[in-house]
Design a protein around this motif. Structure first.
Motif, PDB file in Angstrom:
ATOM      1  N   ALA A 224      29.016  68.069 -37.711  1.00 23.58           N
ATOM      2  CA  ALA A 224      30.394  67.776 -38.120  1.00 23.58           C
ATOM      3  C   ALA A 224      30.474  67.232 -39.539  1.00 23.58           C
ATOM      4  O   ALA A 224      31.471  67.460 -40.241  1.00 23.58           O
ATOM      5  CB  ALA A 224      31.027  66.798 -37.138  1.00 23.58           C
ATOM      6  N   LEU A 225      29.444  66.509 -39.988  1.00 27.86           N
ATOM      7  CA  LEU A 225      29.483  65.902 -41.318  1.00 27.86           C
ATOM      8  C   LEU A 225      29.609  66.937 -42.432  1.00 27.86           C
ATOM      9  O   LEU A 225      30.116  66.631 -43.515  1.00 27.86           O
ATOM     10  CB  LEU A 225      28.233  65.046 -41.546  1.00 27.86           C
ATOM     11  CG  LEU A 225      28.278  63.645 -40.938  1.00 27.86           C
ATOM     12  CD1 LEU A 225      26.880  63.032 -40.915  1.00 27.86           C
ATOM     13  CD2 LEU A 225      29.241  62.745 -41.703  1.00 27.86           C
ATOM     14  N   ASN A 226      29.168  68.145 -42.192  1.00 31.63           N
ATOM     15  CA  ASN A 226      29.274  69.172 -43.227  1.00 31.63           C
ATOM     16  C   ASN A 226      30.724  69.532 -43.523  1.00 31.63           C
ATOM     17  O   ASN A 226      31.057  69.879 -44.657  1.00 31.63           O
ATOM     18  CB  ASN A 226      28.492  70.418 -42.808  1.00 31.63           C
ATOM     19  CG  ASN A 226      26.994  70.227 -42.925  1.00 31.63           C
ATOM     20  OD1 ASN A 226      26.405  70.514 -43.952  1.00 31.63           O
ATOM     21  ND2 ASN A 226      26.373  69.718 -41.863  1.00 31.63           N
ATOM     22  N   GLU A 227      31.577  69.417 -42.521  1.00 40.06           N
ATOM     23  CA  GLU A 227      33.008  69.679 -42.716  1.00 40.06           C
ATOM     24  C   GLU A 227      33.786  68.390 -42.968  1.00 40.06           C
ATOM     25  O   GLU A 227      34.813  68.399 -43.647  1.00 40.06           O
ATOM     26  CB  GLU A 227      33.575  70.400 -41.495  1.00 40.06           C
ATOM     27  CG  GLU A 227      32.947  71.763 -41.226  1.00 40.06           C
ATOM     28  CD  GLU A 227      33.156  72.723 -42.382  1.00 40.06           C
ATOM     29  OE1 GLU A 227      34.235  72.678 -43.020  1.00 40.06           O
ATOM     30  OE2 GLU A 227      32.228  73.517 -42.656  1.00 40.06           O
ATOM     31  N   GLY A 228      33.294  67.280 -42.426  1.00 42.32           N
ATOM     32  CA  GLY A 228      33.968  65.999 -42.625  1.00 42.32           C
ATOM     33  C   GLY A 228      34.286  65.322 -41.304  1.00 42.32           C
ATOM     34  O   GLY A 228      34.797  65.962 -40.383  1.00 42.32           O
ATOM     35  N   VAL A 229      33.941  64.025 -41.208  1.00 46.38           N
ATOM     36  CA  VAL A 229      34.264  63.242 -40.012  1.00 46.38           C
ATOM     37  C   VAL A 229      34.943  61.951 -40.442  1.00 46.38           C
ATOM     38  O   VAL A 229      34.691  61.423 -41.526  1.00 46.38           O
ATOM     39  CB  VAL A 229      32.999  62.918 -39.181  1.00 46.38           C
ATOM     40  CG1 VAL A 229      32.306  64.180 -38.722  1.00 46.38           C
ATOM     41  CG2 VAL A 229      32.050  62.033 -39.968  1.00 46.38           C
ATOM     42  N   SER A 230      35.787  61.422 -39.583  1.00 47.23           N
ATOM     43  CA  SER A 230      36.461  60.164 -39.871  1.00 47.23           C
ATOM     44  C   SER A 230      35.469  59.009 -39.741  1.00 47.23           C
ATOM     45  O   SER A 230      34.693  58.940 -38.785  1.00 47.23           O
ATOM     46  CB  SER A 230      37.620  59.944 -38.908  1.00 47.23           C
ATOM     47  OG  SER A 230      38.172  58.649 -39.091  1.00 47.23           O
ATOM     48  N   ILE A 231      35.508  58.097 -40.734  1.00 45.30           N
ATOM     49  CA  ILE A 231      34.682  56.890 -40.633  1.00 45.30           C
ATOM     50  C   ILE A 231      35.559  55.634 -40.570  1.00 45.30           C
ATOM     51  O   ILE A 231      35.057  54.521 -40.697  1.00 45.30           O
ATOM     52  CB  ILE A 231      33.687  56.766 -41.800  1.00 45.30           C
ATOM     53  CG1 ILE A 231      34.419  56.781 -43.151  1.00 45.30           C
ATOM     54  CG2 ILE A 231      32.626  57.845 -41.710  1.00 45.30           C
ATOM     55  CD1 ILE A 231      33.524  56.404 -44.314  1.00 45.30           C
ATOM     56  N   ALA A 232      36.853  55.826 -40.371  1.00 40.42           N
ATOM     57  CA  ALA A 232      37.742  54.670 -40.289  1.00 40.42           C
ATOM     58  C   ALA A 232      37.336  53.740 -39.159  1.00 40.42           C
ATOM     59  O   ALA A 232      37.505  52.516 -39.251  1.00 40.42           O
ATOM     60  CB  ALA A 232      39.184  55.130 -40.098  1.00 40.42           C
ATOM     61  N   ASP A 233      36.768  54.301 -38.076  1.00 44.13           N
ATOM     62  CA  ASP A 233      36.368  53.503 -36.932  1.00 44.13           C
ATOM     63  C   ASP A 233      34.848  53.467 -36.760  1.00 44.13           C
ATOM     64  O   ASP A 233      34.350  53.155 -35.668  1.00 44.13           O
ATOM     65  CB  ASP A 233      37.016  54.050 -35.661  1.00 44.13           C
ATOM     66  CG  ASP A 233      38.537  53.978 -35.716  1.00 44.13           C
ATOM     67  OD1 ASP A 233      39.050  52.945 -36.187  1.00 44.13           O
ATOM     68  OD2 ASP A 233      39.182  54.946 -35.302  1.00 44.13           O
ATOM     69  N   TYR A 234      34.108  53.784 -37.824  1.00 43.68           N
ATOM     70  CA  TYR A 234      32.652  53.700 -37.743  1.00 43.68           C
ATOM     71  C   TYR A 234      32.270  52.262 -37.404  1.00 43.68           C
ATOM     72  O   TYR A 234      32.825  51.315 -37.968  1.00 43.68           O
ATOM     73  CB  TYR A 234      32.040  54.111 -39.077  1.00 43.68           C
ATOM     74  CG  TYR A 234      30.546  54.364 -39.041  1.00 43.68           C
ATOM     75  CD1 TYR A 234      30.044  55.623 -38.722  1.00 43.68           C
ATOM     76  CD2 TYR A 234      29.642  53.352 -39.329  1.00 43.68           C
ATOM     77  CE1 TYR A 234      28.676  55.862 -38.698  1.00 43.68           C
ATOM     78  CE2 TYR A 234      28.273  53.578 -39.293  1.00 43.68           C
ATOM     79  CZ  TYR A 234      27.799  54.836 -38.981  1.00 43.68           C
ATOM     80  OH  TYR A 234      26.441  55.076 -38.959  1.00 43.68           O
ATOM     81  N   PRO A 235      31.333  52.047 -36.476  1.00 44.58           N
ATOM     82  CA  PRO A 235      31.067  50.673 -36.011  1.00 44.58           C
ATOM     83  C   PRO A 235      30.545  49.768 -37.119  1.00 44.58           C
ATOM     84  O   PRO A 235      29.705  50.164 -37.932  1.00 44.58           O
ATOM     85  CB  PRO A 235      30.027  50.864 -34.910  1.00 44.58           C
ATOM     86  CG  PRO A 235      29.439  52.217 -35.155  1.00 44.58           C
ATOM     87  CD  PRO A 235      30.521  53.050 -35.753  1.00 44.58           C
ATOM     88  N   VAL A 236      31.048  48.547 -37.148  1.00 44.97           N
ATOM     89  CA  VAL A 236      30.572  47.546 -38.107  1.00 44.97           C
ATOM     90  C   VAL A 236      29.103  47.257 -37.825  1.00 44.97           C
ATOM     91  O   VAL A 236      28.694  47.090 -36.669  1.00 44.97           O
ATOM     92  CB  VAL A 236      31.417  46.265 -38.000  1.00 44.97           C
ATOM     93  CG1 VAL A 236      30.831  45.167 -38.881  1.00 44.97           C
ATOM     94  CG2 VAL A 236      32.857  46.553 -38.393  1.00 44.97           C
ATOM     95  N   ASN A 237      28.304  47.240 -38.886  1.00 49.56           N
ATOM     96  CA  ASN A 237      26.849  47.082 -38.818  1.00 49.56           C
ATOM     97  C   ASN A 237      26.159  48.262 -38.143  1.00 49.56           C
ATOM     98  O   ASN A 237      24.967  48.190 -37.824  1.00 49.56           O
ATOM     99  CB  ASN A 237      26.430  45.774 -38.147  1.00 49.56           C
ATOM    100  CG  ASN A 237      26.680  44.568 -39.032  1.00 49.56           C
ATOM    101  OD1 ASN A 237      26.693  44.679 -40.252  1.00 49.56           O
ATOM    102  ND2 ASN A 237      26.891  43.411 -38.416  1.00 49.56           N
TER     103      ASN A 237
END
Length: 325
Positions: A224-237
């Motif tokens: 998915a990263l090749n097209e783009g993924v949301s990181i707004a909710d990527y876990p802290v740490n």
């Protein structure tokens, strides 16, 4: 009058070198006395890197030398028990992270020597700095290889390039692991949509401290990263470790609601990247590495993990760039 300038000032007792590009409203600041940290970059009205609150904080707060700006890492990330076995020789690095780990090396906190700085329409604004292991007997005591690091930071046409060489000036091959740790400023907030694009080919299973637990594989995230993924909710740490496609890699963080993108390019000498979201700043890190975390202690072939040496007289070259689109 040139659009570019390189100037010196003192902040909290440390010499800071500022590179400016008036046409693109860009400024970069480097502090050679604290790891040659490229700690600030703003361009086209956007903050690209997260700076420390002050030079005093960067120098004196616990672990701050690798928590802001762009720490230069040798070796990057953690080494279990501070132990490296290479070519039949054991190295014991100091344990600087409890309970029993070495973290990020020491060149990110030591003073570097400024070799040259200047500005012109042809070259942009630039500064070149150098770090030599041979100048530090306490480092040579546990890593007895006279490596010399030379890094140039150049601001030209709104793009900030960091490039350099690492030369083994000794007579023995040395274990080699190098990386960078830029903290990109990301405006997390309610409703913000932030998309990350990375040319990944596989993901390594890792712990939350980036220690590898198995071989890499193609995963939903790496695809998915090749097209783009949301990181707004990527876990802290949280962190992820990825293998890249090869060649020049350009990653992008697209801040959709604010209509701009932070782009980060690095060369094929960095076949791995660590993704990391810190809990102490509104930031997201894309960390290009020459090897996977603690590669010398992994039970896998070195061709897979990037564990390697730098031979007597050998020169390693690297190149990166960041800009706002």
């Amino acid at each position: 009058m040139s659009r570019y300038a390189a100037s010196w000032e003192t902040q909290d007792g440390f010499e800071v070198i500022s590179l400016t590009d008036a046409s693109s409203d860009s400024v970069a600041e480097i502090v050679p006395g604290v790891g040659n940290n490229l700690y600030r970059f703003e361009s086209r009205g956007r903050q690209v890197l997260v700076p420390p609150a002050s030079m005093y904080a960067l120098r004196n707060e616990n672990n701050a030398t690798f928590m802001y700006g762009t720490p230069i890492l040798f070796p990057p990330n953690r080494v279990m028990d501070g132990r490296i076995d290479f070519r039949g020789r054991e190295y014991r690095l100091p344990l600087n992270e409890p309970p029993n780990r070495h973290l990020h090396g020491e060149i990110c906190s030591r003073a570097w020597e400024v070799v040259e700085a200047g500005a012109s329409d042809e070259q942009g604004a630039f500064v070149t700095s150098r770090f030599s292991y041979a100048s530090y007997p306490e480092l040579m005591a546990y890593f007895p290889h006279p490596l010399t690091f030379t890094v140039t930071v150049r601001l030209c046409d709104g793009r900030l390039e960091m490039s350099g060489t690492i030369v083994n000036e000794g007579e023995d091959e040395a274990p080699f692991a190098f990386g960078l740790h830029p903290y990109f400023s990301v405006p997390y907030g309610s409703g913000e949509e932030i998309e990350l694009q990375v040319p990944a080919v596989a993901e390594w299973p890792v712990t939350n401290e980036a220690f590898v637990t198995d071989r890499p594989s193609v995963t939903d995230l790496s695809r998915a990263l090749n097209e783009g993924v949301s990181i707004a909710d990527y876990p802290v740490n949280g962190c992820s470790l990825l293998s890249l496609a090869g060649g020049d890699s350009t990653c992008r963080m697209v801040v959709k609601d604010r209509n701009y993108t932070i782009a980060y390019r690095f060369g094929p000498e960095f076949p791995y990247v660590v993704l990391f979201r810190p809990d102490w700043a509104a930031a997201y890190s894309l960390e290009p590495y020459t090897y996977v975390t603690d590669a010398f202690n992994l039970p896998y072939e070195h061709e897979l993990t990037g564990a390697r040496g730098i031979g007597a007289g050998e020169t390693f070259r690297f190149s990166t760039g960041m800009w706002v689109e």
